[in-house]
Motif scaffolding. Structure first.
Motif, PDB file in Angstrom:
ATOM      1  N   LEU A  73       0.836  -1.204   0.000  1.00 37.82           N
ATOM      2  CA  LEU A  73       0.000   0.000   0.000  1.00 37.82           C
ATOM      3  C   LEU A  73       0.871   1.255   0.000  1.00 37.82           C
ATOM      4  CD1 LEU A  73      -2.857  -1.005   2.481  1.00 37.82           C
ATOM      5  CD2 LEU A  73      -2.910  -0.958  -0.029  1.00 37.82           C
ATOM      6  N   ALA A  74       1.986   1.202   0.727  1.00 40.26           N
ATOM      7  CA  ALA A  74       2.909   2.335   0.744  1.00 40.26           C
ATOM      8  C   ALA A  74       3.539   2.546  -0.632  1.00 40.26           C
ATOM      9  CB  ALA A  74       3.990   2.118   1.795  1.00 40.26           C
ATOM     10  N   LYS A  75       3.872   1.437  -1.313  1.00 39.46           N
ATOM     11  CA  LYS A  75       4.431   1.520  -2.674  1.00 39.46           C
ATOM     12  C   LYS A  75       3.431   2.173  -3.615  1.00 39.46           C
ATOM     13  CE  LYS A  75       6.505   0.019  -6.607  1.00 39.46           C
ATOM     14  NZ  LYS A  75       7.803   0.414  -7.127  1.00 39.46           N
ATOM     15  N   LEU A  76       2.166   1.719  -3.557  1.00 37.22           N
ATOM     16  CA  LEU A  76       1.143   2.289  -4.424  1.00 37.22           C
ATOM     17  C   LEU A  76       0.911   3.764  -4.101  1.00 37.22           C
ATOM     18  CD1 LEU A  76      -1.421  -0.664  -4.522  1.00 37.22           C
ATOM     19  CD2 LEU A  76       0.054   0.116  -6.388  1.00 37.22           C
ATOM     20  N   ALA A  77       0.905   4.086  -2.808  1.00 29.83           N
ATOM     21  CA  ALA A  77       0.700   5.480  -2.400  1.00 29.83           C
ATOM     22  C   ALA A  77       1.816   6.374  -2.938  1.00 29.83           C
ATOM     23  CB  ALA A  77       0.616   5.575  -0.886  1.00 29.83           C
ATOM     24  N   SER A  78       3.034   5.844  -2.950  1.00 29.84           N
ATOM     25  CA  SER A  78       4.168   6.631  -3.455  1.00 29.84           C
ATOM     26  C   SER A  78       4.032   6.921  -4.949  1.00 29.84           C
ATOM     27  CB  SER A  78       5.488   5.898  -3.192  1.00 29.84           C
ATOM     28  OG  SER A  78       5.635   4.768  -4.042  1.00 29.84           O
ATOM     29  N   LEU A  79       3.234   6.087  -5.636  1.00 29.91           N
ATOM     30  CA  LEU A  79       3.000   6.277  -7.064  1.00 29.91           C
ATOM     31  C   LEU A  79       1.734   7.078  -7.338  1.00 29.91           C
ATOM     32  CD1 LEU A  79       3.874   2.681  -8.322  1.00 29.91           C
ATOM     33  CD2 LEU A  79       5.299   4.726  -8.497  1.00 29.91           C
ATOM     34  N   GLY A  80       1.011   7.426  -6.251  1.00 30.12           N
ATOM     35  CA  GLY A  80      -0.191   8.221  -6.413  1.00 30.12           C
ATOM     36  C   GLY A  80      -1.483   7.433  -6.421  1.00 30.12           C
ATOM     37  N   ILE A  81      -1.432   6.141  -6.040  1.00 28.30           N
ATOM     38  CA  ILE A  81      -2.636   5.315  -5.997  1.00 28.30           C
ATOM     39  C   ILE A  81      -3.042   5.107  -4.544  1.00 28.30           C
ATOM     40  CG2 ILE A  81      -3.640   3.054  -6.509  1.00 28.30           C
ATOM     41  CD1 ILE A  81      -1.729   2.828  -8.836  1.00 28.30           C
ATOM     42  N   ALA A  82      -4.204   5.602  -4.180  1.00 26.95           N
ATOM     43  CA  ALA A  82      -4.715   5.435  -2.822  1.00 26.95           C
ATOM     44  C   ALA A  82      -5.525   4.142  -2.770  1.00 26.95           C
ATOM     45  CB  ALA A  82      -5.584   6.629  -2.428  1.00 26.95           C
ATOM     46  N   ALA A  83      -4.866   3.048  -2.417  1.00 30.52           N
ATOM     47  CA  ALA A  83      -5.518   1.740  -2.365  1.00 30.52           C
ATOM     48  C   ALA A  83      -5.826   1.360  -0.920  1.00 30.52           C
ATOM     49  CB  ALA A  83      -4.627   0.688  -3.008  1.00 30.52           C
ATOM     50  N   THR A  84      -6.730   0.421  -0.751  1.00 32.78           N
ATOM     51  CA  THR A  84      -7.088  -0.073   0.575  1.00 32.78           C
ATOM     52  C   THR A  84      -6.574  -1.498   0.744  1.00 32.78           C
ATOM     53  OG1 THR A  84      -9.200  -1.037  -0.098  1.00 32.78           O
ATOM     54  CG2 THR A  84      -9.194   1.305   0.494  1.00 32.78           C
ATOM     55  N   ARG A  85      -6.537  -1.947   1.968  1.00 34.74           N
ATOM     56  CA  ARG A  85      -6.097  -3.313   2.253  1.00 34.74           C
ATOM     57  C   ARG A  85      -6.967  -4.333   1.524  1.00 34.74           C
ATOM     58  NH1 ARG A  85      -2.882  -5.750   6.004  1.00 34.74           N
ATOM     59  NH2 ARG A  85      -3.352  -7.945   6.385  1.00 34.74           N
ATOM     60  N   GLU A  86      -8.268  -4.042   1.426  1.00 33.31           N
ATOM     61  CA  GLU A  86      -9.201  -4.967   0.784  1.00 33.31           C
ATOM     62  C   GLU A  86      -8.946  -5.065  -0.722  1.00 33.31           C
ATOM     63  OE1 GLU A  86     -10.074  -2.591   2.999  1.00 33.31           O
ATOM     64  OE2 GLU A  86     -10.230  -4.091   4.613  1.00 33.31           O
ATOM     65  N   GLU A  87      -8.230  -4.103  -1.292  1.00 31.67           N
ATOM     66  CA  GLU A  87      -7.956  -4.122  -2.729  1.00 31.67           C
ATOM     67  C   GLU A  87      -6.643  -4.821  -3.078  1.00 31.67           C
ATOM     68  OE1 GLU A  87     -10.370   0.023  -3.781  1.00 31.67           O
ATOM     69  OE2 GLU A  87      -8.202   0.066  -3.427  1.00 31.67           O
ATOM     70  N   MET A  88      -5.917  -5.302  -2.078  1.00 34.66           N
ATOM     71  CA  MET A  88      -4.660  -6.010  -2.307  1.00 34.66           C
ATOM     72  C   MET A  88      -4.866  -7.507  -2.113  1.00 34.66           C
ATOM     73  SD  MET A  88      -1.947  -4.269  -3.182  1.00 34.66           S
ATOM     74  CE  MET A  88      -1.056  -5.809  -3.074  1.00 34.66           C
ATOM     75  N   TYR A  89      -4.251  -8.297  -2.996  1.00 35.70           N
ATOM     76  CA  TYR A  89      -4.292  -9.752  -2.832  1.00 35.70           C
ATOM     77  C   TYR A  89      -2.938 -10.309  -3.245  1.00 35.70           C
ATOM     78  CZ  TYR A  89      -6.609 -14.238  -2.216  1.00 35.70           C
ATOM     79  OH  TYR A  89      -6.977 -15.480  -1.744  1.00 35.70           O
ATOM     80  N   THR A  90      -2.185 -10.750  -2.259  1.00 35.85           N
ATOM     81  CA  THR A  90      -0.857 -11.305  -2.490  1.00 35.85           C
ATOM     82  C   THR A  90      -0.899 -12.816  -2.316  1.00 35.85           C
ATOM     83  OG1 THR A  90      -0.150 -11.227  -0.176  1.00 35.85           O
ATOM     84  CG2 THR A  90       0.108  -9.208  -1.464  1.00 35.85           C
ATOM     85  N   THR A  91       0.189 -13.468  -2.657  1.00 41.96           N
ATOM     86  CA  THR A  91       0.251 -14.919  -2.458  1.00 41.96           C
ATOM     87  C   THR A  91       0.276 -15.277  -0.972  1.00 41.96           C
ATOM     88  OG1 THR A  91       2.630 -14.751  -2.891  1.00 41.96           O
ATOM     89  CG2 THR A  91       1.245 -15.564  -4.670  1.00 41.96           C
ATOM     90  N   THR A  92       0.677 -14.345  -0.124  1.00 38.13           N
ATOM     91  CA  THR A  92       0.555 -14.584   1.317  1.00 38.13           C
ATOM     92  C   THR A  92      -0.913 -14.730   1.699  1.00 38.13           C
ATOM     93  OG1 THR A  92       2.575 -13.343   1.812  1.00 38.13           O
ATOM     94  CG2 THR A  92       1.017 -13.655   3.619  1.00 38.13           C
ATOM     95  N   LEU A  93      -1.750 -13.807   1.233  1.00 43.14           N
ATOM     96  CA  LEU A  93      -3.182 -13.889   1.539  1.00 43.14           C
ATOM     97  C   LEU A  93      -3.810 -15.114   0.892  1.00 43.14           C
ATOM     98  CD1 LEU A  93      -4.308 -10.159   1.253  1.00 43.14           C
ATOM     99  CD2 LEU A  93      -3.535 -11.429   3.266  1.00 43.14           C
ATOM    100  N   ALA A  94      -3.365 -15.456  -0.318  1.00 48.87           N
ATOM    101  CA  ALA A  94      -3.883 -16.655  -0.980  1.00 48.87           C
ATOM    102  C   ALA A  94      -3.537 -17.903  -0.173  1.00 48.87           C
ATOM    103  CB  ALA A  94      -3.309 -16.758  -2.392  1.00 48.87           C
ATOM    104  N   THR A  95      -2.341 -17.920   0.405  1.00 49.27           N
ATOM    105  CA  THR A  95      -1.926 -19.065   1.223  1.00 49.27           C
ATOM    106  C   THR A  95      -2.755 -19.142   2.498  1.00 49.27           C
ATOM    107  OG1 THR A  95       0.322 -18.894   0.335  1.00 49.27           O
ATOM    108  CG2 THR A  95       0.035 -20.161   2.356  1.00 49.27           C
ATOM    109  N   ILE A  96      -2.994 -17.997   3.113  1.00 48.82           N
ATOM    110  CA  ILE A  96      -3.830 -17.964   4.319  1.00 48.82           C
ATOM    111  C   ILE A  96      -5.239 -18.468   4.004  1.00 48.82           C
ATOM    112  CG2 ILE A  96      -4.952 -16.399   5.963  1.00 48.82           C
ATOM    113  CD1 ILE A  96      -2.305 -14.757   5.892  1.00 48.82           C
TER     114      ILE A  96
END
Length: 288
Positions: A73-96
């Motif tokens: 989220l910090a990476k996206l914010a640095s690029l100007g994208i205000a994303a939320t936690r619910e909008e991110m899906y990583t392989t960590t979350l997929a594993t969980i």
């Protein structure tokens, strides 16, 4: 080969618009799709605004489990994208999500992963086990571990050899980099364990495995035909869409060229110049 202008599809235009008209969610690969390295593509902001105006949800996907959701989220914010936690899906979350569905009683995990990844598992209620034969886990999870210690690699191999459930977060052999090094990724770490023990992971998540899209479908109550997977790689992004029964969109803003896409065994449902073109088509589909 016919001239390429903006997009090409396996379907005629009207059929394409009909299928795009069913889309309720767009799963977006990140590097090569919405940005390149540290630079946001000029069409990304307008595309995300277009999705919001059309009432189409979206998620950002990545095979890289080494960073936490907060890091991304910090990476996206640095690029100007205000994303939320619910909008991110990583392989960590997929594993969980996979563990919760297939091993609901598992709570103690031996984790080969970065501190950022481990923190995500802890936040989800899991307990990391120590590098000790006396601290027996319920399952082993191997990931892209840039903090890898030899003794922990050996311990993971030991637990894999004992027949415990063994999950890999992603299949990537290396992580792309423009630095003069090779970033050994999860697939290569698992290859070392296999060479030592003869054991492969029971499941390897991440693109192109369909479980990653299945997790998003479950979270949003969607059917496969209601989601489009968009990315710049055929063998991960588009192949995952095919495996999950979703609409696969290849953008030419990253790794794959048009010649490679046209020669692929399984051609993408849609090849677009970039996500801006996809946005225009989604808008047109809503007018039909």
């Amino acid at each position: 080969m016919m001239q390429f202008h903006r997009y090409r599809s396996v379907w005629e235009h009207e059929e394409l618009l009909g299928r795009l008209g069913r889309i309720r969610h767009v799963a977006l690969d990140m590097d090569g799709t919405i940005y390149m390295g540290g630079s946001l593509f000029p069409w990304t902001g307008a595309f995300l605004s277009e999705l919001r105006e059309l009432g189409i949800g979206y998620s950002f996907l990545t095979n890289n489990p080494s960073k936490s959701i907060a890091d991304y989220l910090a990476k996206l914010a640095s690029l100007g994208i205000a994303a939320t936690r619910e909008e991110m899906y990583t392989t960590t979350l997929a594993t969980i999500d996979y563990l919760r569905e297939h091993y609901p009683a598992a709570r103690r995990l031996f984790l080969l992963g970065t501190p950022s990844m481990v923190s995500e598992f802890e936040a989800a209620g899991y307990v990391p086990t120590a590098d000790s034969a006396d601290d027996v886990p319920d399952a082993v999870v191997a990931a892209f571990d840039m903090t890898l210690e030899y003794s922990r690699l050996c311990r993971a191999a030991w637990w894999a050899k004992q027949g415990l459930p063994y999950i890999a977060t992603n299949p990537d052999r290396v992580c792309p980099t423009d630095l003069p090094t090779v970033l050994v990724d999860c697939g290569s770490i698992c290859a070392a364990i296999e060479h030592a023990t003869g054991r492969r992971p029971d499941v390897t998540l991440g693109k192109p495995d369909p479980n990653m899209l299945s997790g998003i479908l479950a979270r949003h109550g969607l059917r496969p035909e209601q989601i489009a997977m968009v990315g710049d790689r055929i063998y991960t992004d588009v192949e995952m869409a095919r495996n999950a029964g979703a609409l696969g969109v290849l953008v030419l803003s990253g790794e794959t060229t048009l010649d490679v896409a046209e020669a692929a065994e399984h051609r993408p449902d849609l090849i677009a110049e970039h996500i801006g073109t996809l946005g225009e088509l989604l808008r047109e589909a809503r007018r039909v």
